[in-house]
Design an enzyme around this catalytic site. Structure first.
Site, PDB file in Angstrom:
ATOM      1  N   ARG A   1      -7.936   9.460  14.656  1.00 19.58           N
ATOM      2  CA  ARG A   1      -7.232  10.023  13.511  1.00 19.58           C
ATOM      3  C   ARG A   1      -8.089  11.073  12.834  1.00 19.58           C
ATOM      4  O   ARG A   1      -9.288  10.892  12.663  1.00 19.58           O
ATOM      5  CB  ARG A   1      -6.907   8.920  12.507  1.00 19.58           C
TER       6      ARG A   1
ATOM      7  N   SER B   1     -18.743   9.761   1.838  1.00 24.10           N
ATOM      8  CA  SER B   1     -17.884  10.834   2.334  1.00 24.10           C
ATOM      9  C   SER B   1     -18.565  11.662   3.420  1.00 24.10           C
ATOM     10  O   SER B   1     -19.738  12.005   3.348  1.00 24.10           O
ATOM     11  CB  SER B   1     -17.482  11.752   1.184  1.00 24.10           C
TER      12      SER B   1
ATOM     13  N   GLU C   1      -0.653   2.257   8.695  1.00 20.88           N
ATOM     14  CA  GLU C   1      -1.725   1.926   9.636  1.00 20.88           C
ATOM     15  C   GLU C   1      -1.330   0.769  10.549  1.00 20.88           C
ATOM     16  O   GLU C   1      -1.877   0.625  11.646  1.00 20.88           O
ATOM     17  CB  GLU C   1      -3.015   1.576   8.861  1.00 20.88           C
TER      18      GLU C   1
ATOM     19  N   GLY D   1       0.836  -1.200   0.000  1.00 19.67           N
ATOM     20  CA  GLY D   1       0.000   0.000   0.000  1.00 19.67           C
ATOM     21  C   GLY D   1       0.866   1.242   0.000  1.00 19.67           C
ATOM     22  O   GLY D   1       2.047   1.191  -0.383  1.00 19.67           O
TER      23      GLY D   1
ATOM     24  N   ALA E   1       2.366   2.873   2.341  1.00 18.67           N
ATOM     25  CA  ALA E   1       3.591   2.767   3.132  1.00 18.67           C
ATOM     26  C   ALA E   1       4.548   1.744   2.523  1.00 18.67           C
ATOM     27  O   ALA E   1       5.735   2.022   2.343  1.00 18.67           O
ATOM     28  CB  ALA E   1       3.236   2.387   4.573  1.00 18.67           C
ATOM     29  N   GLY E   2       4.034   0.569   2.183  1.00 25.67           N
ATOM     30  CA  GLY E   2       4.900  -0.496   1.683  1.00 25.67           C
ATOM     31  C   GLY E   2       5.497  -0.174   0.324  1.00 25.67           C
ATOM     32  O   GLY E   2       6.699  -0.347   0.101  1.00 25.67           O
TER      33      GLY E   2
ATOM     34  N   ARG F   1     -16.617  12.862  14.326  1.00 20.17           N
ATOM     35  CA  ARG F   1     -16.940  11.483  13.971  1.00 20.17           C
ATOM     36  C   ARG F   1     -17.387  10.640  15.159  1.00 20.17           C
ATOM     37  O   ARG F   1     -18.384   9.941  15.083  1.00 20.17           O
ATOM     38  CB  ARG F   1     -15.709  10.808  13.347  1.00 20.17           C
TER      39      ARG F   1
END
Lengths: 247, 637
Positions: free
Chosen positions: B435, B284, B425, B42, B44-45, B330
């Site tokens: 977050r 959204s 994550e 993803g 990060a990876g 949220r």
């Protein structure tokens, strides 16, 4: 809803496949098409049979993993919709539905409805990028890009790499997929230095993978869940020609 | 176990720069002698694998999807934050840092968050250089919008598919390295175990999901970028393949797992319509700008919503939070929806839903304005529900969306297992207990592009790493364990499907460890989870064999891990006797029903050490020290 499914079952690329018929007596119109298959699979497993293999992940139309031909149409009858977003209310009680994998030489079947699309990755690896290392990029606003051009680049960039364009094409052409990536960068200043090299290398890899050529039937555009227009193919052809003759 | 955060000393503003200078470097010619195994592709990876390869390291990268381009980062909609201050509205690195700390309810590590804010600017530059088509103004400059928890416009976006465009940018950088042969990519490959040699992470054991063949990857360092664990709830906005297996198996080897109880429940998702449902779809949050949330005043009111007169409706957010109204944060909005549904006033099938009504906005602004703003969302809603939201109110309900908890990491993003680094994550580091919107993409790319390339070099240069081959006994042992687990799963041949266990576990976690938790419920869950796990191992039915493409087997392994992980989640939730961010304990609230934090006793990151299946893990505390920000109450009134 009561439905009859004709589903392609195939053990692997080496073994011949065949259609199997399944009755689903208790489908709900609110199910997505993949949830219908989940539901069928649950009953197959409970009955001691092997479930139908199919690819999916995000199930909201953006990852590009799902890949079913439904009644002869990649992703099924609803336009601009991946099969994970197709719901059973698009069908009628009593319908007979034929489910097949993407059929194309460069997408060999792995099992049942799952195919190998790594040929798409190899095309991107051949040139579908801007060759920039991490670090040292100029300020993001240093090069203004007019909104109109940026919007065209975006229209091409929305490709999810699902392969429906190939599955829809009688030539198994990947030109809509390749041209979308070529066009994204051709419409951005960042893509200019490698513009010729990119189109040449990506088209070369596309040919080596065994995808066919475009004969302008536009089925790819009709099947594309993101409605990427075929004019990008024409753009790519112009770019490819220009790259070749100035080589 | 000793938790050393390795946060550099000195002023906040210069910690990272000084640390970069003080870290050891690997000589360019020596980099190719080191191999790094990156699990996950993803944001990060992929960004880590590409960047490490650019630097000269040898990289193996694996993902369970059929292509690295499909990792779940792709589904992120809203945007990515960066402290560019292009809007001249007073943004700064410090303000982004402050908003993130506050948004996280003061449960994140200051130094990590500050660094995140610092490198946020580089991320946008990098992505634009890659050809990521962000939204632009007519003049050609980048457009921004505002997001929850911030009073400045610092969110960069690409329509409603920012995650897709950023991931395709990182994927293209990764593809370039694969084409050059500097990254070897292994799609449809799942990590099943971590290999530890002499106390250091030295590789992973995998299963090839196409052939079923086991694989061994030896490396000098391992990077996990394997995402979050929202699917412990079964139904979440995550992709159906998202799982905790890689993180959990690392945890079982001694990597501490921090703050698992910090889970984010997103208020605006399409409600569940039946038991067959495989996932929940996010709508959204921006819809709450023009939609009014309500339920009928009386329980069990089954009338068509359009026939319910105004005075028989309860616009509960507007009533309870007059100043924020429908734009309450949220966690508040999610919890309030649960409350009214618990009272029997929920709408739609199963009674788990509330109305999001656009009738007033359509009357005020006209249907075309609403179509312009939200057309694609309305279309998606119509496709999934078969209802026309221009004519009747949408039905929405909260759903698990993101997990702030994850493997504990130090300032260098290294876990408590030397050599095991954790990004995105999958780690716990930057978001505290909650977050903010548009910060997940920022963190994934910050970790991959701009943090790990420095810190992993320091690790490789400072440790003796004798060569380890894949025939090392530890590899054999790890493969043996993984195979044994597969064989056990296949051998049960009981009467229940894997998915039915996942559904039951998910419901259990949702009921007792979801939006609101209490001690009794969590204790109950801690009784029920081991029972369900025992039943799983006695009665699960996994058809087929291990030596083939077998999706039931893949899922069985992941659900088996969730069945153990769920206990860790509930232990942490029960242990934390306070309410903060996404963790709301009913016992700890103000008279007005607001979250009540307990800074005296719980101002720490809870890092849990595995102590055997079914046993309570050992708690280690990293005390959070706030040197720059004063602890304050998050108020929405």
């Amino acid at each position: 809803m009561r439905l009859t499914l004709e589903v392609w079952r195939q053990l692997d690329a080496q073994t011949a496949g065949m259609f199997e018929t399944y009755e689903v007596p208790d489908a709900s119109e609110h199910m997505s098409f993949l949830e219908l298959l989940d539901h069928l699979n649950e009953s197959l497993v409970r009955d001691g049979q092997e479930p139908i293999a199919f690819d999916s992940d995000c199930r909201e139309g953006i990852c590009g993993m799902c890949s079913l031909v439904v009644n002869g149409v990649p992703h099924g009858p609803q336009r601009a919709t991946t099969v994970c977003q197709l719901h059973m209310r698009e069908f009628n009680d009593g319908d007979r539905i034929v489910v097949e994998p993407w059929r194309a030489g460069p997408f060999p079947v792995i099992r049942d409805l799952v195919v190998d699309r790594t040929s798409f990755d190899r095309i991107i690896e051949a040139g579908g990028y801007v060759a920039v290392n991490t670090g040292g990029a100029p300020d993001a606003n240093a090069v203004p890009i007019g909104k109109d051009e940026a919007d065209i680049a975006f229209q091409a960039a929305v490709c999810i790499g699902c392969g429906a364009c190939v599955a829809a094409c009688k030539n198994a052409s990947a030109m809509l997929f390749v041209s979308a990536k070529v066009a994204q960068f051709a419409h951005l200043p960042q893509g200019q230095p490698e513009r010729k090299r990119r189109v040449r290398d990506m088209v070369g890899q596309m040919d080596r993978e065994g995808f066919g050529g475009c004969t302008n039937t536009y089925d790819c555009e009709g099947a594309c869940p993101k409605e990427i227009p075929v004019r990008f193919i024409a753009e790519m052809n112009r770019g490819f020609l220009a790259a070749k003759i100035t080589e | 176990m000793k938790l050393d955060s390795r946060v550099p000393t000195g002023p906040l503003e210069s910690k990272w720069e000084r640390h970069q200078f003080e870290m050891k470097l690997v000589n360019p010619a020596n980099k190719r002698k080191f191999k790094v195994c990156v699990v996950g592709s993803g944001l990060a990876g992929a960004s880590a694998a590409a960047t490490l390869a650019e630097l000269g390291y040898e990289v193996d990268c694996l993902c369970f999807q059929d292509s690295p381009r499909r990792a779940h980062s792709i589904a992120a909609q809203g945007g990515i934050n960066a402290a560019k201050n292009y809007q001249n509205d007073g943004d700064s690195v410090y303000r982004l840092f402050y908003d993130t700390i506050k948004g996280g309810d003061f449960r994140a590590r200051e130094a990590n968050v500050y660094r995140l804010a610092q490198v946020s600017e580089n991320i946008i530059d990098q992505c634009v250089a890659q050809g990521v088509p962000f939204a632009r103004e007519y003049g050609g400059h980048l457009d921004n919008r505002s997001f929850g928890g911030a009073q400045v416009s610092r969110t960069f976006y690409a329509r409603g598919q920012t995650g897709q465009q950023l991931l395709l940018g990182a994927y293209s950088a990764l593809a370039r390295q694969i084409g050059r042969g500097t990254v070897k990519m292994y799609p449809r490959t799942e990590m099943l175990d971590l290999v530890i040699v002499d106390g250091k992470a030295r590789g992973v054991v995998t299963r090839n999901l196409v052939t079923g063949a086991m694989g061994r990857f030896a490396a000098d360092a391992v990077v996990l970028a394997t995402g979050g664990y929202s699917n412990v709830f079964n139904l979440s906005t995550n992709a159906v393949g998202c799982n905790v297996t890689a993180s959990y198996r690392a945890y079982k080897h001694g990597a501490a797992f921090a703050n698992p109880c910090y889970t984010q429940i997103h208020p605006t998702c399409i409600p569940q319509s039946g038991d067959y449902q495989s996932k929940l779809t996010l709508m959204s949050e921006s819809l709450r700008n023009d939609g009014r949330v309500w339920v009928p005043r009386e329980a069990d009111d089954k009338r068509d919503p359009r026939e319910i007169p105004e005075d028989e409706r309860d616009y509960y957010l507007e009533r309870k939070y007059p100043s924020f109204g429908n734009l309450a944060p949220r966690d508040i909005a999610s919890r309030s929806a649960k409350e009214v549904c618990d009272e029997g006033r929920g709408v739609g099938p199963g009674g788990r839903g509330v109305f999001l009504d656009f009738a007033d906005s359509i009357q005020r602004l006209g249907e075309s304005s609403i179509r312009e703003r939200y057309g694609n969302l309305f279309e998606m809603y119509g496709r999934i529900t078969g209802e026309n939201p221009y004519q009747r109110p949408m039905r929405i309900y909260p759903a698990p969306h993101y997990t702030m908890g994850g493997l504990w990491v130090d300032y260098n993003l290294m876990s408590t297992l030397p050599g095991l680094h954790v990004l995105g994550e999958a780690n716990f580091s930057d978001h505290g207990a909650n977050r903010l919107g548009a910060s997940a993409l920022m963190q994934g790319l910050a970790d991959g592009y701009f943090v790990i390339p420095y810190t992993i070099g320091h690790y490789l240069a400072s440790n003796a790493l004798p060569k380890v081959d894949t025939d090392h006994p530890e590899f054999q042992a790890a493969e043996g364990r993984a195979c044994e687990k597969i064989n056990r799963l296949l051998a049960v041949q009981g009467g229940r499907t894997v998915d039915s266990f996942h559904q039951e576990l998910g419901k259990l976690c949702w009921d007792y460890c979801g939006m609101a938790r209490n001690r009794d419920g969590l204790s109950k869950a801690l009784e029920l989870i081991p029972q369900l796990r025992s039943e799983f191992w006695e009665n699960v039915k996994v058809p087929g064999s291990g030596a083939q493409f077998n999706q039931s087997l893949e899922r069985a392994g992941r659900v088996a891990d969730f069945l153990e992980f769920a206990e860790l989640l509930c232990y942490d939730a029960r242990d934390r006797e306070e309410s903060c961010g996404g963790h709301f304990r009913e016992e700890h609230q103000t008279g007005e029903g607001e979250a009540l934090r307990n800074d005296d006793d719980y101002c720490y990151a809870a890092a849990w050490e595995f102590d055997g299946v079914g046993k309570k893990p050992k708690l280690h505390k990293e005390n959070l020290v706030f040197e720059n920000v004063a602890l304050a109450v998050r108020s929405y009134k």
